[in-house]
Design a protein around this motif. Sequence first.
Motif, PDB file in Angstrom:
ATOM      1  N   LEU A  27       0.828  -1.204   0.000  1.00 15.73           N
ATOM      2  CA  LEU A  27       0.000   0.000   0.000  1.00 15.73           C
ATOM      3  C   LEU A  27       0.864   1.256   0.000  1.00 15.73           C
ATOM      4  O   LEU A  27       0.528   2.261  -0.632  1.00 15.73           O
ATOM      5  N   SER A  28       2.012   1.189   0.703  1.00 14.39           N
ATOM      6  CA  SER A  28       2.893   2.362   0.751  1.00 14.39           C
ATOM      7  C   SER A  28       3.478   2.664  -0.626  1.00 14.39           C
ATOM      8  O   SER A  28       3.701   3.831  -0.976  1.00 14.39           O
ATOM      9  N   THR A  29       3.739   1.612  -1.449  1.00 16.37           N
ATOM     10  CA  THR A  29       4.245   1.841  -2.806  1.00 16.37           C
ATOM     11  C   THR A  29       3.200   2.556  -3.649  1.00 16.37           C
ATOM     12  O   THR A  29       3.510   3.479  -4.414  1.00 16.37           O
ATOM     13  N   VAL A  30       1.947   2.128  -3.510  1.00 16.71           N
ATOM     14  CA  VAL A  30       0.864   2.814  -4.216  1.00 16.71           C
ATOM     15  C   VAL A  30       0.791   4.269  -3.773  1.00 16.71           C
ATOM     16  O   VAL A  30       0.612   5.179  -4.597  1.00 16.71           O
ATOM     17  N   SER A  31       0.956   4.497  -2.465  1.00 19.82           N
ATOM     18  CA  SER A  31       0.919   5.872  -1.936  1.00 19.82           C
ATOM     19  C   SER A  31       2.038   6.716  -2.542  1.00 19.82           C
ATOM     20  O   SER A  31       1.842   7.880  -2.872  1.00 19.82           O
ATOM     21  N   LYS A  32       3.211   6.117  -2.710  1.00 17.41           N
ATOM     22  CA  LYS A  32       4.331   6.857  -3.311  1.00 17.41           C
ATOM     23  C   LYS A  32       4.006   7.252  -4.750  1.00 17.41           C
ATOM     24  O   LYS A  32       4.312   8.365  -5.190  1.00 17.41           O
ATOM     25  N   VAL A  33       3.393   6.336  -5.500  1.00 17.18           N
ATOM     26  CA  VAL A  33       3.027   6.646  -6.877  1.00 17.18           C
ATOM     27  C   VAL A  33       1.960   7.743  -6.899  1.00 17.18           C
ATOM     28  O   VAL A  33       2.032   8.670  -7.711  1.00 17.18           O
ATOM     29  N   VAL A  34       0.993   7.647  -5.988  1.00 19.31           N
ATOM     30  CA  VAL A  34      -0.058   8.673  -5.896  1.00 19.31           C
ATOM     31  C   VAL A  34       0.568  10.044  -5.659  1.00 19.31           C
ATOM     32  O   VAL A  34       0.162  11.048  -6.257  1.00 19.31           O
ATOM     33  N   ARG A  36       3.509  10.875  -6.516  1.00 21.85           N
ATOM     34  CA  ARG A  36       4.506  11.120  -7.575  1.00 21.85           C
ATOM     35  C   ARG A  36       5.928  11.211  -7.024  1.00 21.85           C
ATOM     36  O   ARG A  36       6.732  12.024  -7.480  1.00 21.85           O
ATOM     37  N   ARG A  37       6.219  10.362  -6.063  1.00 27.05           N
ATOM     38  CA  ARG A  37       7.588  10.300  -5.546  1.00 27.05           C
ATOM     39  C   ARG A  37       8.490   9.573  -6.527  1.00 27.05           C
ATOM     40  O   ARG A  37       8.040   8.758  -7.345  1.00 27.05           O
ATOM     41  N   ARG A  38       9.784   9.854  -6.419  1.00 29.04           N
ATOM     42  CA  ARG A  38      10.743   9.359  -7.402  1.00 29.04           C
ATOM     43  C   ARG A  38      11.334   7.999  -7.051  1.00 29.04           C
ATOM     44  O   ARG A  38      12.008   7.394  -7.878  1.00 29.04           O
ATOM     45  N   ASP A  39      11.126   7.535  -5.825  1.00 32.01           N
ATOM     46  CA  ASP A  39      11.799   6.314  -5.383  1.00 32.01           C
ATOM     47  C   ASP A  39      10.966   5.061  -5.639  1.00 32.01           C
ATOM     48  O   ASP A  39      10.852   4.179  -4.797  1.00 32.01           O
ATOM     49  N   VAL A  40      10.358   4.982  -6.831  1.00 28.93           N
ATOM     50  CA  VAL A  40       9.613   3.794  -7.263  1.00 28.93           C
ATOM     51  C   VAL A  40      10.108   3.444  -8.664  1.00 28.93           C
ATOM     52  O   VAL A  40      10.256   4.327  -9.522  1.00 28.93           O
ATOM     53  N   GLY A  41      10.373   2.154  -8.896  1.00 30.90           N
ATOM     54  CA  GLY A  41      10.862   1.723 -10.205  1.00 30.90           C
ATOM     55  C   GLY A  41       9.901   2.082 -11.319  1.00 30.90           C
ATOM     56  O   GLY A  41       8.675   2.128 -11.125  1.00 30.90           O
ATOM     57  N   ALA A  42      10.453   2.311 -12.516  1.00 31.46           N
ATOM     58  CA  ALA A  42       9.646   2.766 -13.646  1.00 31.46           C
ATOM     59  C   ALA A  42       8.549   1.768 -14.002  1.00 31.46           C
ATOM     60  O   ALA A  42       7.389   2.155 -14.241  1.00 31.46           O
ATOM     61  N   SER A  43       8.872   0.471 -14.044  1.00 28.43           N
ATOM     62  CA  SER A  43       7.873  -0.526 -14.418  1.00 28.43           C
ATOM     63  C   SER A  43       6.760  -0.615 -13.386  1.00 28.43           C
ATOM     64  O   SER A  43       5.578  -0.729 -13.733  1.00 28.43           O
ATOM     65  N   THR A  44       7.154  -0.545 -12.082  1.00 26.75           N
ATOM     66  CA  THR A  44       6.154  -0.570 -11.010  1.00 26.75           C
ATOM     67  C   THR A  44       5.269   0.662 -11.080  1.00 26.75           C
ATOM     68  O   THR A  44       4.037   0.581 -10.954  1.00 26.75           O
ATOM     69  N   ARG A  45       5.891   1.818 -11.303  1.00 21.76           N
ATOM     70  CA  ARG A  45       5.127   3.074 -11.396  1.00 21.76           C
ATOM     71  C   ARG A  45       4.115   2.992 -12.541  1.00 21.76           C
ATOM     72  O   ARG A  45       2.947   3.355 -12.378  1.00 21.76           O
ATOM     73  N   ASP A  46       4.569   2.518 -13.700  1.00 15.89           N
ATOM     74  CA  ASP A  46       3.669   2.439 -14.859  1.00 15.89           C
ATOM     75  C   ASP A  46       2.495   1.498 -14.580  1.00 15.89           C
ATOM     76  O   ASP A  46       1.345   1.793 -14.950  1.00 15.89           O
ATOM     77  N   ARG A  47       2.780   0.359 -13.933  1.00 17.36           N
ATOM     78  CA  ARG A  47       1.718  -0.607 -13.642  1.00 17.36           C
ATOM     79  C   ARG A  47       0.692  -0.014 -12.689  1.00 17.36           C
ATOM     80  O   ARG A  47      -0.527  -0.146 -12.893  1.00 17.36           O
ATOM     81  N   VAL A  48       1.174   0.668 -11.634  1.00 19.18           N
ATOM     82  CA  VAL A  48       0.256   1.272 -10.659  1.00 19.18           C
ATOM     83  C   VAL A  48      -0.521   2.420 -11.289  1.00 19.18           C
ATOM     84  O   VAL A  48      -1.738   2.562 -11.086  1.00 19.18           O
ATOM     85  N   GLU A  49       0.151   3.258 -12.070  1.00 20.99           N
ATOM     86  CA  GLU A  49      -0.539   4.385 -12.723  1.00 20.99           C
ATOM     87  C   GLU A  49      -1.633   3.873 -13.651  1.00 20.99           C
ATOM     88  O   GLU A  49      -2.732   4.451 -13.732  1.00 20.99           O
ATOM     89  N   SER A 315       8.747  13.945   1.197  1.00 23.16           N
ATOM     90  CA  SER A 315       7.587  13.511   0.413  1.00 23.16           C
ATOM     91  C   SER A 315       7.849  13.614  -1.079  1.00 23.16           C
ATOM     92  O   SER A 315       7.182  12.956  -1.882  1.00 23.16           O
ATOM     93  N   GLU A 316       8.834  14.435  -1.455  1.00 23.15           N
ATOM     94  CA  GLU A 316       9.180  14.594  -2.864  1.00 23.15           C
ATOM     95  C   GLU A 316      10.469  13.856  -3.212  1.00 23.15           C
ATOM     96  O   GLU A 316      11.077  14.097  -4.253  1.00 23.15           O
ATOM     97  N   GLY A 317      10.884  12.956  -2.295  1.00 25.56           N
ATOM     98  CA  GLY A 317      12.041  12.117  -2.585  1.00 25.56           C
ATOM     99  C   GLY A 317      13.380  12.765  -2.342  1.00 25.56           C
ATOM    100  O   GLY A 317      14.406  12.280  -2.837  1.00 25.56           O
ATOM    101  N   ARG A 318      13.422  13.853  -1.545  1.00 28.15           N
ATOM    102  CA  ARG A 318      14.693  14.532  -1.265  1.00 28.15           C
ATOM    103  C   ARG A 318      15.035  14.378   0.219  1.00 28.15           C
ATOM    104  O   ARG A 318      14.511  15.121   1.052  1.00 28.15           O
TER     105      ARG A 318
END
Length: 346
Positions: A27-34, A36-49, A315-318
């Motif tokens: 659920l936290s990975t989905v929250s990161k994509v929601v 728009r944080r940068r610390d999620v892999g591209a393929s995972t981000r695309d699948r969740v989006e 929250s913005e990956g910094r």
Amino acid sequence: MTGRGKNRQEAQHGLLTSIAAEAGVSLSTVSKVVHRRRDVGASTRDRVEELLARHGYVRPWDQDPAAPRQIIVVFRDLSGPYTLEVVRGIVDAAGELGIDVVTGTTGRRSISGWLEKCVALGAAGIVIVISMLAEEDQRRIVEQRLPVVLIDPLSAPSEDIPSIGVTNWSGAREAVQHLLGLGHTRIGMVAGRSHSLAGAARLHGYRAALGEAGIGYDPAIVRSTDFDYTEALAACLQILRADDPPTAVFAASDAQALGVLEAARQQGLAVPEDLSVMSFDDTLVAAMACPPLSAVRQPFEELGREATRVLMDLSEGRPPASSRIELATELVVRTSTSVRRRVNTA
């Protein structure tokens, strides 16, 4: 919260939970994509989006561009002058950034529960104030990279979780040096609990100042309590009834210092003629006390501003440059301290 708002929140949380299960991620990975944080892999981000779009999920801040984001601030309790000052600092700082602040306590909801709440609300992150983090909670924060900032944690957190405080040791040392400069050589202390990082640092600063002056540490005139008025009152009465009572007392917080003032009154001692009293915090009550308290001032506004800044960066990956940030304190002298005039015969 209205019934409609609560139902909408529960529906959003249920949708994100379903998407996490369908995507095979947390659920936290989905929250990161929601967010728009940068610390999620591209393929995972695309699948969740793709799943978010398919299920018609709309980010809360995209629904109304003028709607502010949220952060959560969690306290152990909402009593005492310290809490008021910290809340004020964070709310003022967040307001300048157009961010809403949700406050709560660990009285009825655990830290783990608040972490879940943060995800459910789609909040930018959590500021946790003076709380003890369980190892399980710390592990979850680190592994899932949840945006969390600690203010004055009770125990040393993982180096991966940023914390913010003040220069407790040097502030306490300066306070005791002030009393020594007034001629006091018999200085008691109402300290914080040893498990509190801030409380322990203030006690060590007290001891350091005495040691530098060639004065031995006497446990008979030192008591440890919570940062609490009632406990401090009882503790200071014990100190003032010692065979060789102090002519000055340093309290580790304003709430404790108010207890010291009351103990002095009950013992028939005038402040500062018979007993000088020094505090730590300098919340609003310090200047309102009778007499007004000399105190080590914490920069509450800056504390709230820094905590909010670090949280939004997270929250913005910094991540912050340092996991521990300490802000400088300042000595404020009022009329509760004066030169030693006569021996305290309480």
